[in-house]
Scaffold this motif. Structure first.
Motif, short mmCIF file in Angstrom:
data_model
loop_
_atom_site.label_atom_id
_atom_site.label_comp_id
_atom_site.label_asym_id
_atom_site.label_seq_id
_atom_site.Cartn_x
_atom_site.Cartn_y
_atom_site.Cartn_z
N GLN A 1 -46.40 -37.28 17.88
CA GLN A 1 -45.72 -37.02 16.79
C GLN A 1 -46.85 -36.99 15.67
O GLN A 1 -46.42 -37.44 14.50
CB GLN A 1 -44.54 -37.47 16.39
CG GLN A 1 -43.24 -37.07 17.44
CD GLN A 1 -42.93 -35.49 17.28
OE1 GLN A 1 -41.91 -35.02 16.44
NE2 GLN A 1 -43.67 -34.55 18.08
N SER A 2 -48.06 -37.01 15.89
CA SER A 2 -49.09 -36.96 15.01
C SER A 2 -49.82 -36.02 14.74
O SER A 2 -50.69 -35.88 13.63
CB SER A 2 -50.02 -38.33 15.34
OG SER A 2 -50.75 -38.04 16.65
N SER A 3 -49.98 -34.93 15.64
CA SER A 3 -50.79 -33.86 15.30
C SER A 3 -50.31 -32.57 15.87
O SER A 3 -49.44 -32.65 16.95
CB SER A 3 -52.20 -34.01 16.02
OG SER A 3 -52.17 -34.28 17.14
N LEU A 4 -50.81 -31.33 15.60
CA LEU A 4 -50.39 -30.29 16.19
C LEU A 4 -51.81 -29.18 16.62
O LEU A 4 -52.87 -29.68 16.15
CB LEU A 4 -49.83 -29.11 15.00
CG LEU A 4 -48.51 -29.54 14.40
CD1 LEU A 4 -48.42 -28.98 12.97
CD2 LEU A 4 -47.30 -29.51 15.12
N ILE B 1 -54.09 -29.70 13.87
CA ILE B 1 -54.15 -30.13 12.50
C ILE B 1 -53.08 -31.29 12.67
O ILE B 1 -51.99 -31.39 13.28
CB ILE B 1 -53.17 -29.00 11.77
CG1 ILE B 1 -53.90 -27.78 11.88
CG2 ILE B 1 -52.77 -29.39 10.42
CD1 ILE B 1 -53.17 -26.57 11.41
N SER B 2 -53.68 -32.35 11.79
CA SER B 2 -52.69 -33.52 11.67
C SER B 2 -51.30 -33.45 10.95
O SER B 2 -51.15 -32.59 10.09
CB SER B 2 -53.49 -34.78 11.23
OG SER B 2 -54.61 -35.02 11.81
N PHE B 3 -50.43 -34.14 11.31
CA PHE B 3 -49.07 -33.94 10.50
C PHE B 3 -49.36 -34.59 9.15
O PHE B 3 -49.96 -35.37 8.73
CB PHE B 3 -48.06 -35.00 11.03
CG PHE B 3 -47.19 -34.60 12.26
CD1 PHE B 3 -47.75 -33.78 13.21
CD2 PHE B 3 -45.90 -34.81 12.28
CE1 PHE B 3 -47.16 -33.19 14.16
CE2 PHE B 3 -45.12 -34.41 13.51
CZ PHE B 3 -45.66 -33.53 14.20
N GLY B 4 -48.91 -33.66 8.22
CA GLY B 4 -49.21 -33.92 6.65
C GLY B 4 -50.34 -33.18 6.07
O GLY B 4 -50.52 -32.90 4.81
N GLY C 1 -49.19 -28.60 8.56
CA GLY C 1 -48.97 -30.14 8.88
C GLY C 1 -48.02 -30.48 8.11
O GLY C 1 -47.10 -31.49 8.40
N GLN C 2 -47.87 -30.03 6.59
CA GLN C 2 -46.71 -30.64 5.89
C GLN C 2 -45.39 -29.96 6.35
O GLN C 2 -44.43 -30.75 6.26
CB GLN C 2 -46.82 -29.95 4.56
CG GLN C 2 -48.15 -30.52 3.74
CD GLN C 2 -48.37 -29.85 2.42
OE1 GLN C 2 -47.60 -29.09 1.96
NE2 GLN C 2 -49.44 -30.16 1.72
N ILE D 1 -46.22 -18.43 5.62
CA ILE D 1 -44.81 -19.26 5.99
C ILE D 1 -45.00 -19.93 7.17
O ILE D 1 -45.44 -19.36 8.12
CB ILE D 1 -43.76 -17.86 6.24
CG1 ILE D 1 -42.45 -18.41 6.38
CG2 ILE D 1 -44.04 -16.89 7.37
CD1 ILE D 1 -41.29 -17.36 6.53
N CYS D 2 -44.36 -21.24 7.29
CA CYS D 2 -44.53 -21.98 8.53
C CYS D 2 -42.92 -22.38 8.73
O CYS D 2 -42.29 -22.85 7.67
CB CYS D 2 -45.11 -23.23 8.08
SG CYS D 2 -46.96 -22.64 7.77
N VAL D 3 -42.40 -22.44 9.86
CA VAL D 3 -41.31 -22.76 10.22
C VAL D 3 -41.22 -23.81 11.51
O VAL D 3 -41.85 -23.32 12.51
CB VAL D 3 -40.37 -21.61 10.74
CG1 VAL D 3 -38.96 -21.96 11.00
CG2 VAL D 3 -40.16 -20.57 9.54
N PRO D 4 -40.75 -24.90 11.14
CA PRO D 4 -41.02 -26.04 12.38
C PRO D 4 -40.05 -25.72 13.47
O PRO D 4 -38.77 -25.34 13.23
CB PRO D 4 -40.65 -27.32 11.65
CG PRO D 4 -39.62 -26.91 10.43
CD PRO D 4 -40.26 -25.51 10.21
N ILE D 5 -40.22 -26.08 14.73
CA ILE D 5 -39.36 -25.85 15.90
C ILE D 5 -38.90 -27.26 16.13
O ILE D 5 -39.60 -28.34 16.45
CB ILE D 5 -39.92 -25.32 16.94
CG1 ILE D 5 -40.70 -24.18 16.66
CG2 ILE D 5 -39.07 -25.16 18.20
CD1 ILE D 5 -41.61 -23.53 17.87
N ILE D 6 -37.66 -27.84 15.93
CA ILE D 6 -37.15 -29.01 16.08
C ILE D 6 -36.32 -29.17 17.38
O ILE D 6 -35.13 -28.34 17.56
CB ILE D 6 -36.03 -29.36 14.87
CG1 ILE D 6 -37.08 -29.11 13.19
CG2 ILE D 6 -35.70 -30.95 14.75
CD1 ILE D 6 -38.20 -30.00 13.16
#
Length: 457
Positions: free
Chosen positions: A66-69, A91-94, A99-100, A130-135
């Motif tokens: 859970q540190s990068s994409l 891309i790193s988280f954040g 990443g955000q 537009i960015c939508v996370p998959i949780i």
């Protein structure tokens, strides 16, 4: 005209909405058959988001930490290579807008990227994103990212669509994860079962070896404790029989004395056989060419006219370290057994060869054999063969398949004891109705690391 244009726009919007619903329905149906995560992400980019008139879509997958994409699927001009992504972006988280979204675990819409410092500019700069996370549970599985060359291209409608797609994707990912866990548990169970089966097989083999070792030790102790005393008794009996034979005039008692003397001699031979089986008999090994020894033994043994001996002797045979006298006795026992197994006549086949034995070799050996180079002497007959039950017992002391009075049942036992004492073993292959093959294994000379001399017991 304006009214007609308005009506045309309304009809177009309704058609777009129906097309979107059809795409979502098809996605819901196809989700059942999508087999893995890779296919799922590519399906989202090219078969779901693409038909909804998004000009661009990239799907990122989050790592286990859970540190990068990392880019795993894409649609649009930036991905002209089908299902291959050259130099996927990491891309790193954040970091950046994508990443955000992953770090915050919430969707982000940017109307004008030119005014946003977090935008990571691509080879083809965009104006809105537009960015939508998959949780999935408490983890971020990935991010769906869409860009557009014009500002303000995304609103509530696009957000609702991508959120729905993300939720459906999340449900499928959970199902795939459960399938993977189930498969892993199944394979673990299969592996555990195989391991238990192997351990059970090994345990039975060890128990059999332990049983044989204890049996050998028991017979050894018995012979070691009573051999001398019994020999002393036999000496007294034999001596007195000789005195009686000398003192009694020739007559009818002569045959009785001869029978008694023969029985005493047979009892002495029996003790020697038991000592050989228990490996307490002293042997004197010497360097030997088994080809010469085998041929001499077989040619000296007078077989009935109905029997013949066929030799197949290896030209590259190596010397062994063996007690020649005891080996001759062992080989003669096998030749006699082969002859007796063919009462109507037949050919006894004798073969010598050099072999290399390793732990992985699956040979029909009576006892375990250390890896190394051996000379193997085979004695084969074409008799009735042995049943599986007989094969389990033939090396037990006093077990015999011959008629009562025709044998003591110690022949194969003393052969096994002698071969083990010489650093080798015995192998046997037999099929009912097809005959038997007995094999004697002796280590080549010199037998490094093996002390073949046994102290008198």
């Amino acid at each position: 005209m304006p009214e007609i244009a308005a009506e045309h726009c309304g009809a177009s919007a309704e058609e777009d909405e129906r097309a979107t619903l059809r795409t979502l329905n098809a996605f819901a149906i196809d989700l059942i058959s999508i087999p893995n995560t890779e296919d799922l992400f590519w399906y989202i980019a090219q078969n779901v988001v693409g038909p909804m008139k998004f000009v661009d879509c990239v799907v990122y997958k989050a790592n286990e930490e859970q540190s990068s994409l990392i880019q795993v699927a894409a649609m649009g001009d930036k991905n002209p290579f089908g299902r291959s992504i050259l130099n996927p972006l990491k891309i790193s988280f954040g970091e950046g807008i994508t990443g955000q979204a992953a770090q915050r675990r919430e969707a982000i819409i940017i109307d004008d990227l030119a005014l946003n410092d977090s935008y990571i500019e691509d080879t083809q700069p965009a104006r809105s994103e537009i960015c939508v996370p998959i949780i999935c549970g408490n983890r971020v599985a990935g991010v769906i990212d869409c860009e557009h060359p014009e500002p303000g291209a995304f609103g509530g409608g696009e957000l609702e669509l991508l959120t729905t797609i993300a939720a459906m994707t999340s449900a499928k990912l959970e199902l795939l994860a459960e399938v993977e866990r189930s498969n892993r548990r199944y394979h673990d169970l299969v592996s555990a079962h195989a391991q238990l089966s192997q351990e059970g097989t090994n345990r039975k083999a060890l128990e059999a070896e332990l049983y044989d070792a204890r049996k050998l030790e028991t017979v050894g102790r018995l012979t070691g404790s009573f051999a001398h005393e019994f020999n002393n008794l036999l000496t007294v009996i034999s001596g007195n029989l000789e005195l009686l034979e000398a003192a009694v005039p020739c007559g009818s008692v002569d045959s009785s004395l001869c029978d008694a003397q023969a029985a005493a001699n047979r009892a002495a031979d029996l003790i020697q056989s038991m000592l050989a089986y228990s490996q307490r008999k002293h042997i004197s090994p010497q360097r030997t060419d088994l080809n010469v020894l085998v041929r001499n033994v077989a040619e000296q043994e007078a077989l009935p006219d109905t029997h013949a001996v066929k030799f197949t002797l290896a030209h590259d045979i190596k010397d062994v370290n063996v007690d020649q006298k005891t080996f001759k006795t062992a080989l003669l026992n096998l030749v006699w057994n082969a002859r007796d197994a063919m009462p109507q006549g037949g050919t006894v086949q004798l073969k010598t060869e050099c072999i290399v034995h390793s732990h992985s070799d699956q040979r029909a050996l009576v006892t375990r054999l250390a890896p190394g180079e051996y000379v193997r002497v085979s004695v084969r007959d074409a008799g009735r063969g042995l049943s599986p039950d007989e094969l389990q017992k033939i090396f037990d002391p006093f077990y015999t398949t011959k008629p009562v009075g025709a044998g003591t049942g110690l022949g194969l036992s003393l052969i096994l004891g002698f071969m083990q004492q010489s650093g080798g073993t015995v192998g046997v292959c037999s099929t009912t109705g097809e005959g038997s093959t007995f094999q004697l294994y002796l280590p080549v000379y010199p037998a490094a690391g093996k002390d073949l001399l046994t102290i008198n017991g």
